[in-house]
Scaffold this motif. Sequence first.
Motif, PDB file in Angstrom:
ATOM      1  N   UNK A 139       0.841  -1.195   0.000  1.00 52.42           N
ATOM      2  CA  UNK A 139       0.000   0.000   0.000  1.00 52.42           C
ATOM      3  C   UNK A 139       0.875   1.243   0.000  1.00 52.42           C
ATOM      4  N   UNK A 140       0.289   2.332  -0.461  1.00 53.83           N
ATOM      5  CA  UNK A 140       0.963   3.618  -0.495  1.00 53.83           C
ATOM      6  C   UNK A 140       0.386   4.489   0.602  1.00 53.83           C
ATOM      7  N   UNK A 141       1.262   5.061   1.407  1.00 50.25           N
ATOM      8  CA  UNK A 141       0.855   5.984   2.457  1.00 50.25           C
ATOM      9  C   UNK A 141       2.053   6.815   2.860  1.00 50.25           C
ATOM     10  N   UNK A 142       1.828   7.752   3.738  1.00 54.58           N
ATOM     11  CA  UNK A 142       2.931   8.605   4.172  1.00 54.58           C
ATOM     12  C   UNK A 142       3.945   7.856   5.021  1.00 54.58           C
ATOM     13  N   UNK A 143       3.549   6.677   5.541  1.00 55.26           N
ATOM     14  CA  UNK A 143       4.466   5.790   6.251  1.00 55.26           C
ATOM     15  C   UNK A 143       3.880   4.395   6.198  1.00 55.26           C
ATOM     16  N   UNK A 144       4.577   3.401   6.735  1.00 57.61           N
ATOM     17  CA  UNK A 144       4.160   2.017   6.577  1.00 57.61           C
ATOM     18  C   UNK A 144       2.908   1.667   7.373  1.00 57.61           C
ATOM     19  N   UNK A 145       2.709   2.295   8.518  1.00 56.90           N
ATOM     20  CA  UNK A 145       1.559   1.974   9.358  1.00 56.90           C
ATOM     21  C   UNK A 145       1.047   3.260   9.985  1.00 56.90           C
ATOM     22  N   UNK A 146       0.012   3.136  10.811  1.00 62.66           N
ATOM     23  CA  UNK A 146      -0.612   4.302  11.446  1.00 62.66           C
ATOM     24  C   UNK A 146      -1.080   5.313  10.402  1.00 62.66           C
ATOM     25  N   UNK A 147      -1.532   4.819   9.258  1.00 60.72           N
ATOM     26  CA  UNK A 147      -1.942   5.715   8.186  1.00 60.72           C
ATOM     27  C   UNK A 147      -3.031   5.038   7.366  1.00 60.72           C
ATOM     28  N   UNK A 200      -4.072   0.740  -2.137  1.00 64.84           N
ATOM     29  CA  UNK A 200      -3.492  -0.538  -1.728  1.00 64.84           C
ATOM     30  C   UNK A 200      -3.770  -1.566  -2.803  1.00 64.84           C
ATOM     31  N   UNK A 201      -2.899  -2.584  -2.877  1.00 67.00           N
ATOM     32  CA  UNK A 201      -3.031  -3.586  -3.942  1.00 67.00           C
ATOM     33  C   UNK A 201      -2.653  -4.956  -3.406  1.00 67.00           C
ATOM     34  N   UNK A 202      -3.473  -5.936  -3.721  1.00 71.37           N
ATOM     35  CA  UNK A 202      -3.199  -7.322  -3.369  1.00 71.37           C
ATOM     36  C   UNK A 202      -3.177  -8.178  -4.618  1.00 71.37           C
ATOM     37  N   UNK A 203      -2.281  -9.154  -4.659  1.00 72.03           N
ATOM     38  CA  UNK A 203      -2.168 -10.057  -5.808  1.00 72.03           C
ATOM     39  C   UNK A 203      -1.941 -11.466  -5.300  1.00 72.03           C
ATOM     40  N   UNK A 204      -2.648 -12.418  -5.879  1.00 74.05           N
ATOM     41  CA  UNK A 204      -2.480 -13.823  -5.519  1.00 74.05           C
ATOM     42  C   UNK A 204      -2.372 -14.652  -6.786  1.00 74.05           C
ATOM     43  N   UNK A 205      -1.338 -15.482  -6.856  1.00 71.34           N
ATOM     44  CA  UNK A 205      -1.205 -16.457  -7.933  1.00 71.34           C
ATOM     45  C   UNK A 205      -1.845 -17.759  -7.482  1.00 71.34           C
ATOM     46  N   UNK A 206      -2.618 -18.359  -8.387  1.00 70.98           N
ATOM     47  CA  UNK A 206      -3.285 -19.626  -8.069  1.00 70.98           C
ATOM     48  C   UNK A 206      -2.842 -20.675  -9.082  1.00 70.98           C
ATOM     49  N   UNK A 207      -1.673 -21.277  -8.878  1.00 71.02           N
ATOM     50  CA  UNK A 207      -1.150 -22.247  -9.849  1.00 71.02           C
ATOM     51  C   UNK A 207      -2.060 -23.452 -10.061  1.00 71.02           C
ATOM     52  N   UNK A 208      -2.822 -23.829  -9.048  1.00 75.43           N
ATOM     53  CA  UNK A 208      -3.685 -25.005  -9.180  1.00 75.43           C
ATOM     54  C   UNK A 208      -4.699 -24.815 -10.296  1.00 75.43           C
ATOM     55  N   UNK A 209      -5.198 -23.582 -10.454  1.00 75.35           N
ATOM     56  CA  UNK A 209      -6.160 -23.289 -11.523  1.00 75.35           C
ATOM     57  C   UNK A 209      -5.540 -22.443 -12.621  1.00 75.35           C
ATOM     58  N   UNK A 210      -4.262 -22.113 -12.475  1.00 76.99           N
ATOM     59  CA  UNK A 210      -3.535 -21.278 -13.426  1.00 76.99           C
ATOM     60  C   UNK A 210      -4.258 -19.958 -13.672  1.00 76.99           C
ATOM     61  N   UNK A 243      -1.395   2.739  -8.233  1.00 73.29           N
ATOM     62  CA  UNK A 243      -1.913   1.378  -8.364  1.00 73.29           C
ATOM     63  C   UNK A 243      -1.152   0.618  -9.445  1.00 73.29           C
ATOM     64  N   UNK A 244      -0.843   1.284 -10.559  1.00 79.01           N
ATOM     65  CA  UNK A 244      -0.059   0.642 -11.605  1.00 79.01           C
ATOM     66  C   UNK A 244       1.324   0.250 -11.128  1.00 79.01           C
ATOM     67  N   UNK A 245       1.959   1.124 -10.347  1.00 75.57           N
ATOM     68  CA  UNK A 245       3.286   0.818  -9.798  1.00 75.57           C
ATOM     69  C   UNK A 245       3.207  -0.377  -8.853  1.00 75.57           C
ATOM     70  N   UNK A 246       2.201  -0.385  -7.975  1.00 78.31           N
ATOM     71  CA  UNK A 246       2.045  -1.501  -7.039  1.00 78.31           C
ATOM     72  C   UNK A 246       1.752  -2.804  -7.777  1.00 78.31           C
ATOM     73  N   UNK A 247       0.949  -2.724  -8.839  1.00 71.21           N
ATOM     74  CA  UNK A 247       0.627  -3.926  -9.611  1.00 71.21           C
ATOM     75  C   UNK A 247       1.879  -4.524 -10.232  1.00 71.21           C
ATOM     76  N   UNK A 248       2.711  -3.674 -10.824  1.00 77.50           N
ATOM     77  CA  UNK A 248       3.943  -4.162 -11.447  1.00 77.50           C
ATOM     78  C   UNK A 248       4.881  -4.761 -10.387  1.00 77.50           C
ATOM     79  N   UNK A 249       5.023  -4.091  -9.258  1.00 83.90           N
ATOM     80  CA  UNK A 249       5.934  -4.572  -8.214  1.00 83.90           C
ATOM     81  C   UNK A 249       5.469  -5.893  -7.618  1.00 83.90           C
TER      82      UNK A 249
END
Length: 299
Positions: A175-183, A188-198, A270-276
Motif C-alpha cells: 500500500x501507499x501511504x505517508x508511512x508504513x503503518x498508522x496511516x 493498496x493492492x493485493x495479488x495472488x497467484x493460483x497455480x492449481x487453476x492457473x 496502483x499501476x506501480x504496485x501492480x507491477x511490483x
Amino acid sequence: MDFLRPASWEEALAVKAEHPSAVPIAGGTDVMVEINFGHRRPEYLMDLNRIGDLYAWEVGEDTVRLGAGVPYAHVMEHLRAELPGLALASHTVASPQIRNRGGVGGNLGTASPAGDAHPALLAAGAEVEAQSVRGTRMIPIDAFYTGVKRNALAPDELIRAVHVRKADGPQQYAKVGTRNAMVIAVCAFGLALHPATRTVRTGIGSAAPTPIRARAAEEFLTAALEEGGFWDNGRPVPPSVAGQFARLCSAACTPIDDVRGTAGYRRHAVGVLARRTLAWTWESYRGTARTAHRKGGAA
C-alpha cells in the motif's frame, strides 16, 4: 446511546433481530473513532467481546475459517503460511496495540474502501459467513461490497466468520501511504497467484467507491501466462506483459481527489504496485518451481 452486552452468539442474534440498528463492536478500532469524532451516534451499541467463538480460527483442507473477532496480530503470528497476503496486509495495520484489537470482521462491517484487509481478501478469494435468527448464508467477497461504506448484510445479520481459501501459490500486498503503518492507505493492492487453476486474482483498495478487483487485468495476465507456457517453463514475465497488466490495473480504478492524494496519483500508484507485486510473486513462484524441479531430478 444504550449499551447491549450479549453473553452468547444466540443472544447476540436475538438482540440484533430486536434492534436492527444496533452497531456491533468488538475491537472498536473503526467504530469508536467515528463515535469519538461525532460522525456516528448509534441508538444501540452491541459489545461482542464476551463471545469466545468469534476469536477462534480453524484451518481446514482448503480454507481457513476466521472468527470475525480474530485480531490481525494472530493472523500474522499463526496463519502466515496459509494466508500470506492477509498476513502482509495485517502488518500494515496501524500500531501493535490496534493489531491486537482490530480484526477482519470489523473491516468488513465498516466496508470502507480504504480498509487494509479488503485487497487481500479479494485476491485470495473469501466468503463472509453472515447469520441472523433466520439462518446462515455465505456471501462471496465479490458481492459483499455494495457502495461507499455499505455492504450486503441484512439489517438483522451479523458477521460470524470469514472463510478464506488457503494459498496455493505466492501472494503479495502493498500500500501507499505517508508511512508504513498508522496511516490510511492512499491506495493498496493485493495479488495472488493460483497455480492449481492457473489463474490470478487482484484486489484494489482506496481507489474506487468500494474495494474492487481488476478483472480485465486478471484475464489478460492469466491468458498471457498460459499462452507463453510460463507456468511450466518458469521464465521471467516479459516487461511488455507486466506493463500491460499494470496499465489495466490502473484503468480499473475510479478514484477521487481528497486530502490523501489526487485521482491521477492514485491511478499511477496502483499501476506501480501492480507491477511490483507481480514481480515479487512471480519470482517467488519461479523459486518454488525451480526447487520442485531439482527435487524431482534428484529423485
